[in-house]
Design a protein around this motif. Structure first.
Motif, PDB file in Angstrom:
ATOM      1  N   SER A  86       0.833  -1.216   0.000  1.00 60.88           N
ATOM      2  CA  SER A  86       0.000   0.000   0.000  1.00 60.88           C
ATOM      3  C   SER A  86       0.864   1.261   0.000  1.00 60.88           C
ATOM      4  CB  SER A  86      -0.947   0.010   1.205  1.00 60.88           C
ATOM      5  OG  SER A  86      -1.739  -1.155   1.229  1.00 60.88           O
ATOM      6  N   GLY A  87       2.018   1.185  -0.673  1.00 63.61           N
ATOM      7  CA  GLY A  87       2.881   2.355  -0.787  1.00 63.61           C
ATOM      8  C   GLY A  87       3.793   2.597   0.385  1.00 63.61           C
ATOM      9  N   SER A  88       3.807   1.687   1.364  1.00 60.46           N
ATOM     10  CA  SER A  88       4.616   1.885   2.572  1.00 60.46           C
ATOM     11  C   SER A  88       5.603   0.743   2.749  1.00 60.46           C
ATOM     12  CB  SER A  88       3.719   1.976   3.809  1.00 60.46           C
ATOM     13  OG  SER A  88       4.476   1.844   4.996  1.00 60.46           O
ATOM     14  N   GLY A  89       6.890   1.096   2.870  1.00 61.23           N
ATOM     15  CA  GLY A  89       7.900   0.087   3.122  1.00 61.23           C
ATOM     16  C   GLY A  89       7.742  -0.578   4.472  1.00 61.23           C
ATOM     17  N   ASN A  90       7.444   0.223   5.499  1.00 56.07           N
ATOM     18  CA  ASN A  90       7.262  -0.354   6.832  1.00 56.07           C
ATOM     19  C   ASN A  90       6.091  -1.326   6.873  1.00 56.07           C
ATOM     20  OD1 ASN A  90       9.422   0.962   7.972  1.00 56.07           O
ATOM     21  ND2 ASN A  90       8.218   2.602   8.887  1.00 56.07           N
ATOM     22  N   GLN A  91       5.024  -0.980   6.162  1.00 55.95           N
ATOM     23  CA  GLN A  91       3.879  -1.890   6.121  1.00 55.95           C
ATOM     24  C   GLN A  91       4.239  -3.172   5.366  1.00 55.95           C
ATOM     25  OE1 GLN A  91      -0.056   0.011   5.332  1.00 55.95           O
ATOM     26  NE2 GLN A  91       1.020   1.939   5.641  1.00 55.95           N
ATOM     27  N   GLY A  92       5.060  -3.028   4.324  1.00 47.69           N
ATOM     28  CA  GLY A  92       5.513  -4.216   3.609  1.00 47.69           C
ATOM     29  C   GLY A  92       6.341  -5.125   4.499  1.00 47.69           C
ATOM     30  N   ILE A  93       7.235  -4.528   5.279  1.00 52.07           N
ATOM     31  CA  ILE A  93       8.053  -5.293   6.220  1.00 52.07           C
ATOM     32  C   ILE A  93       7.183  -5.984   7.255  1.00 52.07           C
ATOM     33  CG2 ILE A  93       9.727  -5.045   8.112  1.00 52.07           C
ATOM     34  CD1 ILE A  93      10.963  -2.709   6.412  1.00 52.07           C
ATOM     35  N   CYS A  94       6.227  -5.240   7.785  1.00 52.85           N
ATOM     36  CA  CYS A  94       5.368  -5.734   8.860  1.00 52.85           C
ATOM     37  C   CYS A  94       4.438  -6.848   8.383  1.00 52.85           C
ATOM     38  CB  CYS A  94       4.556  -4.558   9.426  1.00 52.85           C
ATOM     39  SG  CYS A  94       3.860  -4.856  11.052  1.00 52.85           S
ATOM     40  N   ALA A  95       4.061  -6.814   7.113  1.00 48.54           N
ATOM     41  CA  ALA A  95       3.184  -7.847   6.558  1.00 48.54           C
ATOM     42  C   ALA A  95       3.966  -9.074   6.098  1.00 48.54           C
ATOM     43  CB  ALA A  95       2.387  -7.278   5.388  1.00 48.54           C
ATOM     44  N   THR A  96       5.296  -8.945   6.014  1.00 52.49           N
ATOM     45  CA  THR A  96       6.120 -10.016   5.462  1.00 52.49           C
ATOM     46  C   THR A  96       6.933 -10.764   6.508  1.00 52.49           C
ATOM     47  OG1 THR A  96       6.373  -8.807   3.367  1.00 52.49           O
ATOM     48  CG2 THR A  96       7.966 -10.549   3.818  1.00 52.49           C
ATOM     49  N   ASN A  97       7.808 -10.054   7.224  1.00 54.34           N
ATOM     50  CA  ASN A  97       8.812 -10.718   8.048  1.00 54.34           C
ATOM     51  C   ASN A  97       8.246 -11.602   9.161  1.00 54.34           C
ATOM     52  OD1 ASN A  97      10.426  -9.262   6.338  1.00 54.34           O
ATOM     53  ND2 ASN A  97      11.820  -8.532   7.933  1.00 54.34           N
ATOM     54  N   PRO A  98       7.182 -11.185   9.858  1.00 45.52           N
ATOM     55  CA  PRO A  98       6.643 -12.087  10.891  1.00 45.52           C
ATOM     56  C   PRO A  98       6.167 -13.411  10.308  1.00 45.52           C
ATOM     57  CG  PRO A  98       5.797  -9.855  11.171  1.00 45.52           C
ATOM     58  CD  PRO A  98       6.483  -9.877   9.854  1.00 45.52           C
ATOM     59  N   VAL A  99       5.548 -13.351   9.137  1.00 48.76           N
ATOM     60  CA  VAL A  99       5.038 -14.561   8.485  1.00 48.76           C
ATOM     61  C   VAL A  99       6.197 -15.461   8.052  1.00 48.76           C
ATOM     62  CG1 VAL A  99       3.660 -15.435   6.552  1.00 48.76           C
ATOM     63  CG2 VAL A  99       2.974 -13.323   7.715  1.00 48.76           C
TER      64      VAL A  99
END
Length: 252
Positions: A86-99
């Motif tokens: 959604s245009g946010s790097g932090n959101q991309g990290i947060c949606a990816t790394n924990p999984v």
């Protein structure tokens, strides 16, 4: 939400395999972060012996460390690319790394990881589309809700349990403020991720915040709309106040 779940769990796996690029970019960012001192070094702090003595050398501490590390690097100016959501790097990290970290330590298959990542990222996009481009609601609330869904799926959770995780997330993190992009975002990411794990665990134990409590509705989509309505509409005044405070700091 049902459409998101059905697509993530039934679409041909070869059409979804591209999502592994999010793992490749965002986990590498976490690894590169440990080579320097970026931001508040939250990820490095979580990986040190003192933290292991408090939080344990566990899946929980590893997930927070690998997620916060990537955020530390990104917000600390490291020349490291990340995959956004959604245009946010932090959101991309947060949606990816924990999984990704949970799947690695839980010995899930590659297909399970792919479907969990698709579920995580699409859930975040689904919630974000009703929130608008900018909001006083921290985007980590949205992204960590996605990762909670992905982790619940990797735990063996079904659609109902994934919906329970979403409700648990909304009940807990609905009021988290966004006050700009900065190094301390890693602290908020860590709060979101720790809640994602707690929400997933509770849902797998059959525990869910009910419609008798706060802004949660029996229907998961209405619960999501309740959250985004607050973030998009009710928090406009909050956004103005946050901006006013930020632009007048130090003034008498």
């Amino acid at each position: 939400m049902r459409l998101v779940y059905d697509f993530a769990t039934t679409a041909p796996i070869d059409e979804l395999r591209f999502i592994l690029k999010t793992r490749d970019y965002n986990i590498k960012a976490a690894e590169e972060s440990l080579k320097g001192n970026y931001g508040h070094c939250l990820g490095k702090t979580m990986s040190r012996p003192l933290s292991h003595g408090i939080f344990g050398d566990s899946i929980y501490s590893h997930i927070i460390s690998r997620t916060a590390s990537a955020c530390d690097a990104r917000m600390g100016g490291a020349m490291i690319p990340v995959m956004s959501n959604s245009g946010s790097g932090n959101q991309g990290i947060c949606a990816t790394n924990p999984v990704v970290v949970y799947a690695q330590e839980n010995n899930n298959t590659e297909e399970e990881l792919i479907r969990a990542l698709v579920l995580s990222h699409l859930t975040a996009i689904y919630i974000k589309q009703s929130l608008g481009k900018l909001s006083a609601l921290c985007g980590c609330v949205v992204a960590s809700t996605g990762s909670s869904c992905g982790i619940t799926y990797l735990m063996g959770g079904n659609y109902e349990q994934i919906c329970h995780s979403i409700k648990n997330m909304i009940a807990n993190l609905a009021g988290m403020l966004c006050d700009g992009a900065k190094p301390s975002c890693s602290l908020k990411v860590s709060s979101g991720v720790s809640t994602a794990l707690l929400s997933a665990l509770l849902s797998m134990e059959g525990r869910c915040v009910t419609s008798a409590e706060g802004i949660i509705d029996d229907d998961v989509d209405r619960s999501i709309r309740n959250l985004t309505s607050i973030g998009a509409d009710a928090m406009c005044t909050t956004d103005e106040m946050v901006l006013d405070i930020m632009t007048h700091k130090g003034n008498c």
